[in-house]
Design a protein around this motif. Structure first.
Motif, PDB file in Angstrom:
ATOM      1  N   LEU A 148      45.936  35.022  41.009  1.00 25.58           N
ATOM      2  CA  LEU A 148      44.705  35.508  40.382  1.00 25.58           C
ATOM      3  C   LEU A 148      43.473  34.797  40.933  1.00 25.58           C
ATOM      4  O   LEU A 148      42.471  35.427  41.251  1.00 25.58           O
ATOM      5  CB  LEU A 148      44.784  35.317  38.870  1.00 25.58           C
ATOM      6  CG  LEU A 148      45.679  36.291  38.105  1.00 25.58           C
ATOM      7  CD1 LEU A 148      45.892  35.803  36.675  1.00 25.58           C
ATOM      8  CD2 LEU A 148      45.061  37.688  38.095  1.00 25.58           C
ATOM      9  N   ALA A 149      43.546  33.470  41.007  1.00 27.47           N
ATOM     10  CA  ALA A 149      42.394  32.696  41.471  1.00 27.47           C
ATOM     11  C   ALA A 149      42.026  33.048  42.910  1.00 27.47           C
ATOM     12  O   ALA A 149      40.839  33.155  43.259  1.00 27.47           O
ATOM     13  CB  ALA A 149      42.676  31.201  41.342  1.00 27.47           C
ATOM     14  N   GLU A 150      43.042  33.226  43.743  1.00 29.36           N
ATOM     15  CA  GLU A 150      42.781  33.529  45.151  1.00 29.36           C
ATOM     16  C   GLU A 150      42.336  34.973  45.346  1.00 29.36           C
ATOM     17  O   GLU A 150      41.533  35.266  46.235  1.00 29.36           O
ATOM     18  CB  GLU A 150      44.038  33.240  45.974  1.00 29.36           C
ATOM     19  CG  GLU A 150      44.373  31.745  46.018  1.00 29.36           C
ATOM     20  CD  GLU A 150      45.671  31.467  46.755  1.00 29.36           C
ATOM     21  OE1 GLU A 150      46.363  32.439  47.135  1.00 29.36           O
ATOM     22  OE2 GLU A 150      46.000  30.278  46.935  1.00 29.36           O
ATOM     23  N   ALA A 196      41.568  30.780  36.983  1.00 31.84           N
ATOM     24  CA  ALA A 196      42.622  31.406  36.182  1.00 31.84           C
ATOM     25  C   ALA A 196      43.283  30.336  35.328  1.00 31.84           C
ATOM     26  O   ALA A 196      43.615  29.253  35.830  1.00 31.84           O
ATOM     27  CB  ALA A 196      43.648  32.072  37.089  1.00 31.84           C
ATOM     28  N   SER A 197      43.485  30.639  34.043  1.00 33.14           N
ATOM     29  CA  SER A 197      44.021  29.644  33.112  1.00 33.14           C
ATOM     30  C   SER A 197      45.038  30.267  32.169  1.00 33.14           C
ATOM     31  O   SER A 197      45.030  31.480  31.937  1.00 33.14           O
ATOM     32  CB  SER A 197      42.888  29.026  32.266  1.00 33.14           C
ATOM     33  OG  SER A 197      41.811  28.632  33.069  1.00 33.14           O
ATOM     34  N   PHE A 198      45.890  29.409  31.632  1.00 37.77           N
ATOM     35  CA  PHE A 198      46.865  29.838  30.640  1.00 37.77           C
ATOM     36  C   PHE A 198      46.733  28.941  29.419  1.00 37.77           C
ATOM     37  O   PHE A 198      46.822  27.716  29.527  1.00 37.77           O
ATOM     38  CB  PHE A 198      48.283  29.754  31.202  1.00 37.77           C
ATOM     39  CG  PHE A 198      49.343  30.197  30.225  1.00 37.77           C
ATOM     40  CD1 PHE A 198      49.554  31.546  29.986  1.00 37.77           C
ATOM     41  CD2 PHE A 198      50.122  29.266  29.550  1.00 37.77           C
ATOM     42  CE1 PHE A 198      50.528  31.965  29.087  1.00 37.77           C
ATOM     43  CE2 PHE A 198      51.093  29.673  28.653  1.00 37.77           C
ATOM     44  CZ  PHE A 198      51.304  31.022  28.416  1.00 37.77           C
ATOM     45  N   ARG A 202      46.228  25.752  34.905  1.00 38.55           N
ATOM     46  CA  ARG A 202      45.064  26.439  35.461  1.00 38.55           C
ATOM     47  C   ARG A 202      45.079  26.326  36.974  1.00 38.55           C
ATOM     48  O   ARG A 202      45.698  25.434  37.552  1.00 38.55           O
ATOM     49  CB  ARG A 202      43.766  25.890  34.873  1.00 38.55           C
ATOM     50  CG  ARG A 202      43.403  24.472  35.277  1.00 38.55           C
ATOM     51  CD  ARG A 202      42.481  24.441  36.485  1.00 38.55           C
ATOM     52  NE  ARG A 202      42.054  23.089  36.815  1.00 38.55           N
ATOM     53  CZ  ARG A 202      42.734  22.280  37.608  1.00 38.55           C
ATOM     54  NH1 ARG A 202      43.889  22.671  38.116  1.00 38.55           N
ATOM     55  NH2 ARG A 202      42.285  21.068  37.891  1.00 38.55           N
ATOM     56  N   HIS A 203      44.404  27.257  37.621  1.00 42.83           N
ATOM     57  CA  HIS A 203      44.227  27.215  39.075  1.00 42.83           C
ATOM     58  C   HIS A 203      42.801  27.639  39.370  1.00 42.83           C
ATOM     59  O   HIS A 203      42.350  28.674  38.877  1.00 42.83           O
ATOM     60  CB  HIS A 203      45.210  28.144  39.788  1.00 42.83           C
ATOM     61  CG  HIS A 203      45.310  27.871  41.256  1.00 42.83           C
ATOM     62  ND1 HIS A 203      46.247  27.007  41.802  1.00 42.83           N
ATOM     63  CD2 HIS A 203      44.572  28.319  42.304  1.00 42.83           C
ATOM     64  CE1 HIS A 203      46.085  26.958  43.110  1.00 42.83           C
ATOM     65  NE2 HIS A 203      45.072  27.748  43.435  1.00 42.83           N
ATOM     66  N   GLU A 204      42.095  26.837  40.153  1.00 38.33           N
ATOM     67  CA  GLU A 204      40.696  27.123  40.452  1.00 38.33           C
ATOM     68  C   GLU A 204      40.541  27.653  41.870  1.00 38.33           C
ATOM     69  O   GLU A 204      41.289  27.276  42.767  1.00 38.33           O
ATOM     70  CB  GLU A 204      39.848  25.862  40.257  1.00 38.33           C
ATOM     71  CG  GLU A 204      39.832  25.392  38.811  1.00 38.33           C
ATOM     72  CD  GLU A 204      38.959  24.165  38.605  1.00 38.33           C
ATOM     73  OE1 GLU A 204      38.380  23.672  39.588  1.00 38.33           O
ATOM     74  OE2 GLU A 204      38.863  23.701  37.455  1.00 38.33           O
ATOM     75  N   VAL A 236      39.959  21.446  32.871  1.00 42.42           N
ATOM     76  CA  VAL A 236      40.967  20.406  33.043  1.00 42.42           C
ATOM     77  C   VAL A 236      42.244  20.802  32.308  1.00 42.42           C
ATOM     78  O   VAL A 236      42.191  21.215  31.153  1.00 42.42           O
ATOM     79  CB  VAL A 236      40.466  19.051  32.500  1.00 42.42           C
ATOM     80  CG1 VAL A 236      41.535  17.971  32.653  1.00 42.42           C
ATOM     81  CG2 VAL A 236      39.189  18.627  33.221  1.00 42.42           C
ATOM     82  N   GLU A 237      43.368  20.712  32.975  1.00 44.75           N
ATOM     83  CA  GLU A 237      44.624  20.976  32.286  1.00 44.75           C
ATOM     84  C   GLU A 237      44.786  19.977  31.141  1.00 44.75           C
ATOM     85  O   GLU A 237      44.576  18.780  31.310  1.00 44.75           O
ATOM     86  CB  GLU A 237      45.805  20.871  33.247  1.00 44.75           C
ATOM     87  CG  GLU A 237      45.888  22.029  34.214  1.00 44.75           C
ATOM     88  CD  GLU A 237      47.205  22.060  34.982  1.00 44.75           C
ATOM     89  OE1 GLU A 237      48.018  21.117  34.816  1.00 44.75           O
ATOM     90  OE2 GLU A 237      47.424  23.012  35.749  1.00 44.75           O
ATOM     91  N   GLY A 238      45.156  20.484  29.998  1.00 44.72           N
ATOM     92  CA  GLY A 238      45.271  19.639  28.819  1.00 44.72           C
ATOM     93  C   GLY A 238      44.039  19.666  27.944  1.00 44.72           C
ATOM     94  O   GLY A 238      44.062  19.124  26.828  1.00 44.72           O
ATOM     95  N   ALA A 239      42.964  20.293  28.423  1.00 46.13           N
ATOM     96  CA  ALA A 239      41.737  20.371  27.625  1.00 46.13           C
ATOM     97  C   ALA A 239      42.000  21.128  26.334  1.00 46.13           C
ATOM     98  O   ALA A 239      42.675  22.150  26.322  1.00 46.13           O
ATOM     99  CB  ALA A 239      40.628  21.055  28.426  1.00 46.13           C
ATOM    100  N   ARG A 240      41.444  20.606  25.254  1.00 47.43           N
ATOM    101  CA  ARG A 240      41.623  21.209  23.930  1.00 47.43           C
ATOM    102  C   ARG A 240      40.280  21.735  23.440  1.00 47.43           C
ATOM    103  O   ARG A 240      39.280  21.026  23.483  1.00 47.43           O
ATOM    104  CB  ARG A 240      42.161  20.154  22.958  1.00 47.43           C
ATOM    105  CG  ARG A 240      42.384  20.646  21.535  1.00 47.43           C
ATOM    106  CD  ARG A 240      42.864  19.496  20.668  1.00 47.43           C
ATOM    107  NE  ARG A 240      44.159  19.027  21.103  1.00 47.43           N
ATOM    108  CZ  ARG A 240      45.312  19.498  20.657  1.00 47.43           C
ATOM    109  NH1 ARG A 240      45.318  20.461  19.732  1.00 47.43           N
ATOM    110  NH2 ARG A 240      46.459  19.014  21.081  1.00 47.43           N
TER     111      ARG A 240
END
Length: 221
Positions: free
Chosen positions: A88-90, A96-98, A111-113, A123-127
């Motif tokens: 998705l990101a590419e 793209a995030s889950f 996530r992938h940027e 950031v992965e783990g962001a709440r």
């Protein structure tokens, strides 16, 4: 209990983007006296939750990473989701995030940027609270019996334009397991100026195709 809650508040200060914080910054964010923070940080350092650097600044310790890794082990779909986030990101050129729901919050599990200078950084783990954003609305629509979210369930997606950040737009779709259970929310986010009507339709099609591919696959046992 009060000491435990204060220690948690100190750790929560690192959820705002900075990798390191000074004692003064911790005092400002928590409202605690510096002496209180120093006392609590001794215990946090002892158990590896915080590290005090030679320059006096504080950063999170290895224990936090270890617990985060344990938390992710509860979700067995990483091998299915990460390739789709990369695709998705590419393809779309946006982040793209889950997300999964955790109480009254949503957590960015993966996530992938994209490889572009101006992008929505996550950031992965962001709440984040479940009060705004496409992923929040999407997760609430499938986990709450609330008439406000009936339209999202009907159309199968959620869109937010400048809700959490006036410069950011996002689109999210649900991801289900083969047995029909909700795995989480798959989202694309980026600058709102890049999300006109035609672009939103393109993003939505790509998201739904990715969600369907994930949904057809079973996780490894």
């Amino acid at each position: 209990m009060e000491a435990v809650e204060r220690a948690f508040r100190i750790l929560a200060c690192f959820d705002e983007g900075e990798l390191t914080l000074t004692l003064a910054e911790l005092a400002r964010r928590t409202g605690f006296y510096k002496s209180t923070i120093l006392r609590l940080c001794v215990s946090l350092e002892r158990y590896g939750y915080i590290v005090r650097q030679p320059d006096g600044r504080y950063r999170l310790g290895a224990t936090v990473w270890r617990l985060g890794a344990r938390y992710r082990q509860n979700f067995t779909a990483a091998d299915l989701i990460r390739p789709e986030l990369r695709r998705l990101a590419e393809t779309i050129g946006e982040t793209a995030s889950f997300y999964v729901r955790d109480g009254d919050s949503r957590v960015c599990l993966y996530r992938h940027e994209p490889d572009r200078a101006i992008r929505h950084h996550i950031v992965e783990g962001a709440r984040m609270p479940l009060t705004a954003g496409a992923a929040s609305h999407l997760l609430l629509a499938w986990t709450e019996e609330d008439p406000r979210y009936r339209e999202i369930r009907r159309v199968g997606h959620a869109i937010s334009l400048g809700e959490r950040d006036s410069d950011i737009a996002a689109i999210a779709v649900p991801v289900f397991s083969p047995d029909g259970n909700l795995r989480g929310a798959l989202a694309i986010s980026g600058l709102i100026t890049r999300f006109d009507d035609a672009r939103r339709e393109t993003v939505l099609v790509a998201l739904k195709e990715s969600a369907e591919r994930i949904g057809r696959q079973k996780t490894a046992s």
